[in-house]
Design an enzyme around this catalytic site. Structure first.
Site, PDB file in Angstrom:
ATOM      1  N   LYS A 223     -49.265  20.199 -46.732  1.00  9.32           N
ATOM      2  CA  LYS A 223     -48.857  20.226 -45.326  1.00  9.32           C
ATOM      3  C   LYS A 223     -49.515  19.048 -44.619  1.00  9.32           C
ATOM      4  O   LYS A 223     -50.734  18.900 -44.645  1.00  9.32           O
ATOM      5  CB  LYS A 223     -49.286  21.547 -44.696  1.00  9.32           C
ATOM      6  CG  LYS A 223     -48.870  21.700 -43.250  1.00  9.32           C
ATOM      7  CD  LYS A 223     -49.240  23.086 -42.744  1.00  9.32           C
ATOM      8  CE  LYS A 223     -48.897  23.268 -41.287  1.00  9.32           C
ATOM      9  NZ  LYS A 223     -49.290  24.614 -40.819  1.00  9.32           N
ATOM     10  N   LYS A 276     -44.405  20.354 -46.493  1.00  7.07           N
ATOM     11  CA  LYS A 276     -44.046  20.429 -45.071  1.00  7.07           C
ATOM     12  C   LYS A 276     -44.586  19.207 -44.357  1.00  7.07           C
ATOM     13  O   LYS A 276     -45.767  18.915 -44.541  1.00  7.07           O
ATOM     14  CB  LYS A 276     -44.632  21.717 -44.477  1.00  7.07           C
ATOM     15  CG  LYS A 276     -44.321  21.907 -43.007  1.00  7.07           C
ATOM     16  CD  LYS A 276     -44.990  23.158 -42.453  1.00  7.07           C
ATOM     17  CE  LYS A 276     -44.654  23.281 -40.966  1.00  7.07           C
ATOM     18  NZ  LYS A 276     -45.281  24.429 -40.340  1.00  7.07           N
TER      19      LYS A 276
HETATM   20 ZN    ZN Z   1     -52.373  26.837 -38.278  1.00  5.46          ZN
END
Ligand code: ZN
Length: 351
Positions: A223, A276
């Site tokens: 992420k 992501k």
């Molecule tokens: Zn968070």
């Protein structure tokens, strides 16, 4: 015998133009469908929902078509997606009150816990995934417990770390509580998103010790500290009050580091991985899939990606349907097995 006599009239002996003609297989819709490599399907989608206390829906300005939902509305939205063939939702909660730890996050009657129970009661076949992080629940908006003292900077819990730093191991304890509480409410998959070191291992251990050894973990392994999350922060009301998330989320400049994050999560027991955002990170999706072809991989088509499409489409600059389906196809082609997308219900309809 004269060789020329063997030649049939009209046979081309000298080539004019290419022998290889890929266009032969693009000539008709039937041929194109026959050789298509990537087929998007509603089964690939996970639909993100924002649930809050109270009644009705509150539209999110920067994400047209997406709203904060009451539990009742969340059930209705899930049923709509299910009818279109979308197999899963992922829940994000907006608590009634925020505090430094985010107590509602693991409360049995917390908003996400209520929504899980309500959805599973009405739609037992629907897969309910839950986001496991602190940022929507903490008053400071950060993804973990902060290195802050109640009696000034000198009273901070860890003197070797700067004031306001997100404390890793203290946060793991809270994340584990949250995951167990989601499991107890009936979640089918928990998805830790905080990018804390060791989060998957801690949650796995916690779930195993409380009788949930069969509950899968979808880790937000890779992420990035991305600007594409802007509209989400309005949607989930989880923007950090100060600073940013660069001390735990990945630097957008790094791709090889993604393999390290993925390897650690798998070692710790992750069942599925996630990259992501998706669209600006297709190379990373590809890299992770190449490295771990045997592990199901998700990609998150995030709020900023959605908002850009919506904004351009509302100006008539792009065709929303075509752009969306092309984008989702590209994410799948890059290597994603499943896609979290705000377009899930619409795309399922358009396919
Ligand atoms: Zn968070």
């Amino acid at each position: 015998m004269n060789m020329l006599e063997l030649e049939r009239p009209g046979l081309v002996t000298e080539r004019r133009g290419p022998a290889e003609r890929p266009r032969r297989l693009r000539a008709t819709p039937g041929l194109r469908a026959l050789i298509r490599e990537t087929e998007l399907n509603a089964r690939d989608f996970i639909y993100p929902l924002f649930v809050r206390h109270g009644n009705g829906r509150s539209e999110i300005r920067s994400m047209p078509g997406i709203a904060q939902l009451s539990v009742e509305e969340a059930v209705r939205e899930t049923a709509k997606a299910a009818a279109l063939g979308v197999p899963a939702v992922i829940l994000f909660g907006i608590p009634a009150e925020k505090d430094p730890v985010g107590l509602e996050n693991f409360a049995p009657d917390g908003i996400v816990q209520q929504a899980i129970r309500a959805i599973k009661k009405e739609l037992p076949e629907m897969i309910v995934v839950t986001d496991v992080c602190l940022c929507e629940y903490t008053d400071h908006g950060h993804c973990g417990i902060l290195n802050m003292g109640t009696a000034g900077p000198e009273s901070r819990p860890n003197k070797s770390l700067p004031e306001g730093y997100v404390l890793n191991d203290e946060t793991l304890e809270v994340l584990t509580k949250v995951a167990i509480s989601h499991a107890e409410a009936g979640a089918d998959i928990v998805a830790p998103s905080g990018m804390m070191d060791g989060m998957v291992g801690a949650i796995r251990l916690g779930l195993d010790e409380t009788g949930f050894s069969n509950l899968p973990i979808l880790s937000y392994s890779v992420k990035y500290a991305s600007s594409f999350y802007g509209p989400f922060r309005e949607a989930a009301q989880g923007a950090p009050k100060f600073g940013d998330r660069k001390s735990h989320q990945m630097d957008p400049a790094n791709a090889r580091e993604a393999l390290r994050e993925a390897a650690l999560d798998l070692e710790e027991g992750a069942d599925m991985l996630m990259v992501k955002p998706a669209l600006a990170y297709l190379d990373v999706i590809h890299l992770v899939k190449e490295a771990y072809p045997q592990i199901p991989l998700a990609a998150y088509n995030v709020s900023g990606e959605y908002a850009m499409v919506k904004a351009a489409a509302s100006n008539g600059w792009i065709d929303e349907v075509k752009i969306t389906l092309e984008t989702l196809t590209a994410i799948k082609r890059a290597g994603a097995d499943m896609i979290l997308t705000y377009h899930a219900a619409d795309a399922a309809k358009w396919l």
